[in-house]
Write a protein that holds these residues in place. Sequence first.
Motif, PDB file in Angstrom:
ATOM      1  N   ASP A  37       0.885  -1.143   0.189  1.00 56.20           N
ATOM      2  CA  ASP A  37      -0.033   0.016  -0.049  1.00 56.20           C
ATOM      3  C   ASP A  37       0.849   1.186   0.010  1.00 56.20           C
ATOM      4  O   ASP A  37       2.023   1.349   0.615  1.00 56.20           O
ATOM      5  CB  ASP A  37      -1.058   0.122   1.237  1.00 56.20           C
ATOM      6  N   LEU A  38       0.553   2.316  -0.804  1.00 56.98           N
ATOM      7  CA  LEU A  38       1.193   3.586  -0.761  1.00 56.98           C
ATOM      8  C   LEU A  38       0.294   4.624  -0.449  1.00 56.98           C
ATOM      9  O   LEU A  38      -0.969   4.664  -0.736  1.00 56.98           O
ATOM     10  CB  LEU A  38       1.695   3.665  -2.120  1.00 56.98           C
ATOM     11  N   ILE A  39       0.661   5.576   0.400  1.00 55.51           N
ATOM     12  CA  ILE A  39      -0.172   6.749   0.579  1.00 55.51           C
ATOM     13  C   ILE A  39       0.086   7.807  -0.859  1.00 55.51           C
ATOM     14  O   ILE A  39       1.329   8.023  -1.028  1.00 55.51           O
ATOM     15  CB  ILE A  39       0.199   7.646   1.730  1.00 55.51           C
ATOM     16  N   PRO A  96      -3.547  13.291   5.623  1.00 56.81           N
ATOM     17  CA  PRO A  96      -3.471  12.183   4.574  1.00 56.81           C
ATOM     18  C   PRO A  96      -4.746  11.684   4.443  1.00 56.81           C
ATOM     19  O   PRO A  96      -5.794  11.520   5.323  1.00 56.81           O
ATOM     20  CB  PRO A  96      -2.561  11.348   5.499  1.00 56.81           C
ATOM     21  N   PHE A  97      -5.134  11.389   3.032  1.00 56.20           N
ATOM     22  CA  PHE A  97      -6.397  11.000   3.010  1.00 56.20           C
ATOM     23  C   PHE A  97      -6.421   9.702   2.020  1.00 56.20           C
ATOM     24  O   PHE A  97      -7.596   9.245   1.792  1.00 56.20           O
ATOM     25  CB  PHE A  97      -7.251  12.235   2.395  1.00 56.20           C
ATOM     26  N   ALA A  98      -5.592   9.425   1.302  1.00 58.76           N
ATOM     27  CA  ALA A  98      -5.669   8.357   0.096  1.00 58.76           C
ATOM     28  C   ALA A  98      -4.643   7.499   0.132  1.00 58.76           C
ATOM     29  O   ALA A  98      -3.325   7.516   0.261  1.00 58.76           O
ATOM     30  CB  ALA A  98      -5.788   8.884  -1.156  1.00 58.76           C
ATOM     31  N   VAL A  99      -4.896   6.124   0.291  1.00 64.12           N
ATOM     32  CA  VAL A  99      -3.888   4.917   0.062  1.00 64.12           C
ATOM     33  C   VAL A  99      -4.350   4.189  -1.058  1.00 64.12           C
ATOM     34  O   VAL A  99      -5.688   3.782  -1.247  1.00 64.12           O
ATOM     35  CB  VAL A  99      -4.045   4.098   1.426  1.00 64.12           C
ATOM     36  N   ARG A 100      -3.623   3.669  -1.854  1.00 63.81           N
ATOM     37  CA  ARG A 100      -3.901   2.987  -3.254  1.00 63.81           C
ATOM     38  C   ARG A 100      -2.931   1.636  -3.133  1.00 63.81           C
ATOM     39  O   ARG A 100      -1.779   1.956  -2.682  1.00 63.81           O
ATOM     40  CB  ARG A 100      -3.841   3.934  -4.350  1.00 63.81           C
ATOM     41  N   PRO A 101      -3.401   0.500  -3.698  1.00 64.27           N
ATOM     42  CA  PRO A 101      -2.709  -0.643  -3.698  1.00 64.27           C
ATOM     43  C   PRO A 101      -1.513  -0.544  -4.835  1.00 64.27           C
ATOM     44  O   PRO A 101      -1.713  -0.014  -5.936  1.00 64.27           O
ATOM     45  CB  PRO A 101      -3.516  -1.751  -3.919  1.00 64.27           C
TER      46      PRO A 101
END
Length: 533
Positions: free
Chosen positions: A278-280, A502-507
Amino acid sequence: MKKRLLAAVAGLCALTLTACGGGGGSGASNGEGDPVIDGTLKVAVNEDPGNLFRHVNTSATLSYVYPWAYESPVYFDDDGEPQGWLAEKWEETPTSLSFTIREGITCEDGSQLTAETVANNYRWILDPKNSSSFKGLVVPADATVKEDEDARTVTVTTKSPNSFLLPQMGIQPIYCQSALDDPKSVETATNGTGMYSLKQAVPGDHYTFERRDDYNWGPEGTPTGKTPGVPKEVEISIVDNPSTRANQLMSGELNIAAVQGPDEERVASTLQPFYQDDLITGGFAYSQAKSAPTADENVRIALTEALDLDALMQVQTAGQGKRAERLAVLKPTICTYDAATTNLPKSDIADAESRLDAAGWKKGSDGKRSKDGKPLTLDFGWYTRWPETSSTAELMAEQWSKIGVGVKHHGTDAGAFLEKINSPGAAEDFDVIWLASNYSVPNVLATFVSGQAPPKGSNYAGISNPQFDEEVKEASKLSGKEACGSWEKAEASMYQSADYVPFAVRPDITFGQGVKNSLGQGWTNVNGITLVE
């Protein structure tokens, strides 16, 4: 210019670090058949890794390249637990870390790895004349390093307590002594203890590694240079187009590659993920420079209340992600808590308007806010590495406009953005700074939201939160997972005052074809990767 970033923006860490610890996920990927004897493993990365000497290069792409030739004292399994590699045992306190180095480890040049050489790696990073980007981020700047050759021990002590010395320093690759003596010799070559040595380097095109057949010093039960299925060669190609990587994966021309964007879905319909991290990718800091309107906590809270963070997340991750919960999400994940979504200001337009009114930012007849004749227009700095970022920035501006706040966009490419925010005065030039950093432990990332501003530090927005700083001091007195609860409390205080959002994490998914990994944790443990029919 010295970039004090360890994967400072997401996408550069798709594993900055990554000095990052590698992705998770062991087991087979599209292949449980017979081992391929003396085959060639074909890997694609999206850009050239640059200088192969990790101690001076924080490139995310290099994290996919150096582990074939270099090893670290420890690695972390899929449960986030440390396991021995070059070190057979270790001891950790908040102010000390000691490794006992295993015997019988041979460097590519034929020399024996010693405790002194391991210690010299840390000393090289600490030496100010080397300008290593890892000083202060991986190796604490106040560290002292000693070794005992007879006991085969390396001991690092620090003046300031640190919660995560082991995951910070334990996964840093170790170079052999002649490489430290002449760093230029390993800019396009290798000299490590890993299972592979670099056979050919054609920067911008490919890097080919060749197996060391005598390799047999990995942890017990792991493959050796003679294990069936261990590739004879590893060919790493630079393929910058994700559609091309996808096509080559699906046709069998590649064994391992990451695919993002529109091609990800069609690859996933055919191939299984080889491993996933996962990455912010969505987050921003408000400037606290004296001249900035966002130096006022009520203004920061109001601006955050005016945003629909869930909608922003959907745009930023193209519907593939989730809300960010904490500073550190990258594997190996030591702490797993949700401090962000429970403590960030919630969407509340009425309260946002009230706070701005109270702060003196009044609406005029045109519906736009100003104070003492100065309009409330935010200078917003962001970078174009991810295509979704510009759309997300535009949506943020649209949502702020509904409460009478204007936005002046300063969107630029990642390189120019990093250079700008690493320069003195970034907090005075921008009111909002896009900041999506990634690492596996929170204390490294805390340097981006506290401490000194550039050029002495990495606190680009000039954030000052005494409560956060005090909580961090208390958290730093504990080690490893014992410190997680205290770090959660520290982060909560930062989110409550809307210092950083921080508001978004994507695989971040890497797909595989005809390979399996018996060790997990992705690129950190390439020794576990074997070819199968």
